[in-house]
Scaffold this active site. Sequence first.
Site, PDB file in Angstrom:
ATOM      1  N   SER A  65      31.141   4.450  -9.168  1.00  0.00           N
ATOM      2  CA  SER A  65      31.720   5.061 -10.384  1.00  0.00           C
ATOM      3  C   SER A  65      33.226   5.239 -10.217  1.00  0.00           C
ATOM      4  O   SER A  65      33.723   6.363 -10.137  1.00  0.00           O
ATOM      5  CB  SER A  65      31.034   6.385 -10.718  1.00  0.00           C
ATOM      6  OG  SER A  65      30.878   7.243  -9.607  1.00  0.00           O
TER       7      SER A  65
ATOM      8  N   SER B 284      25.120   7.065  -0.555  1.00  0.00           N
ATOM      9  CA  SER B 284      23.656   7.009  -0.586  1.00  0.00           C
ATOM     10  C   SER B 284      23.043   7.678   0.631  1.00  0.00           C
ATOM     11  O   SER B 284      22.004   8.350   0.528  1.00  0.00           O
ATOM     12  CB  SER B 284      23.167   5.561  -0.667  1.00  0.00           C
ATOM     13  OG  SER B 284      23.344   5.066  -1.966  1.00  0.00           O
TER      14      SER B 284
ATOM     15  N   GLY C 225      29.382   6.175   2.285  1.00  0.00           N
ATOM     16  CA  GLY C 225      28.305   7.051   2.753  1.00  0.00           C
ATOM     17  C   GLY C 225      27.586   7.810   1.651  1.00  0.00           C
ATOM     18  O   GLY C 225      26.766   8.692   1.933  1.00  0.00           O
TER      19      GLY C 225
END
Lengths: 208, 208
Positions: B106, B39, B37
């Site tokens: 990341s 973005s 979730g």
Amino acid sequence: MSSNIVWHSHPVDQGARAEQKRQRPLVIWFTGLSASGKSTIAGALEQILTGQGYHTYLLDGDNVRHGLCRDLGFSDKDRQENIRRVGEVARLMADAGLITLAAFISPFRADRRLVREIMPEEQFVEVFVDADLSVCRGRDPKGLYAKADRGEIKQFTGIDSPYEVPQKPEVHIRAGEVPVAEAVNQLLDYLHRSGVLQAGYQPVALEA
Amino acid sequence: MSSNIVWHSHPVDQGARAEQKRQRPLVIWFTGLSASGKSTIAGALEQILTGQGYHTYLLDGDNVRHGLCRDLGFSDKDRQENIRRVGEVARLMADAGLITLAAFISPFRADRRLVREIMPEEQFVEVFVDADLSVCRGRDPKGLYAKADRGEIKQFTGIDSPYEVPQKPEVHIRAGEVPVAEAVNQLLDYLHRSGVLQAGYQPVALEA
């Protein structure tokens, strides 16, 4: 949870960001020999634009060579990748709605063309900061030409690496002949005539 | 040349750009599994902030994987370089005075730490978008988990590539349990309490 605002999904795009800043996003790309005056002219233009309420950012060697491009040297291949990355960042900055100034020697025509090609046509302006090699050598504020002449710097543009002159830059500044103030006014005039800047701007006198 | 304005050289810096935008520059870094979730939440927060007059930019895979980082794949080394470059761009965006949202899986702690370390301490916020693998799998909006399960995508985070959970994120969103609206309010609350946002903001209800 209170509910004062109702939100519907419509992502914030370049148009919304530009509208908020009441300006047209743009990349102004300065190319020219080392010491031709690119950064000085770009910096002066940025200062004027910011003073008039525009939202800008200036990309130059100072803020990318030690960060984003710190893995790159000065071989032809690395120069190419350097300009490619800077061009992509300039595109993102324009996508953020900013008037983005980029001041890089960017000696190769093909690399500058690649940057132009990733931008919408009306959002890219190439500025040739044109000063003779002899003028740049005479200035040599960082002593780089002297080092290149002594062979301490290799692949120096204008000495042992070529500079490919722009063929159709939007703006051609004869930076060996005109003072910074006149160069900035030439740019403001171009940006005004091409509709990037709003009417009512004032020519400026600069004391550097 | 007329001389309506007198110019003295004082380059436009982050402080001047931030002051013009009446905000504190910031990087809000969203990390989490694919489909957690990131973005969606970042986009919703951006929309609210822009609606309140803040100047923002959202960096995510959509605007960097096909441009700045298009030469990179998904090996550990390439993921590391991807995050390094995105971190540097986020830093430049913050230098431009923007509240910058970055939404990237990341997965590696060391890479996220490197981004944190290039930013001034008060200009970096790490947001852990925490959803169980089973929840992300269940959502799988792009069918990526299904492809990874069939072996069609290699080195997929959570499947055959690790995700290192943040140890001390500034904000921890339990994205498998709370709706987007609540996640956004949690973020607004944090930004408000930490002084990034001005007083007087309104909690919001979101309809996605």
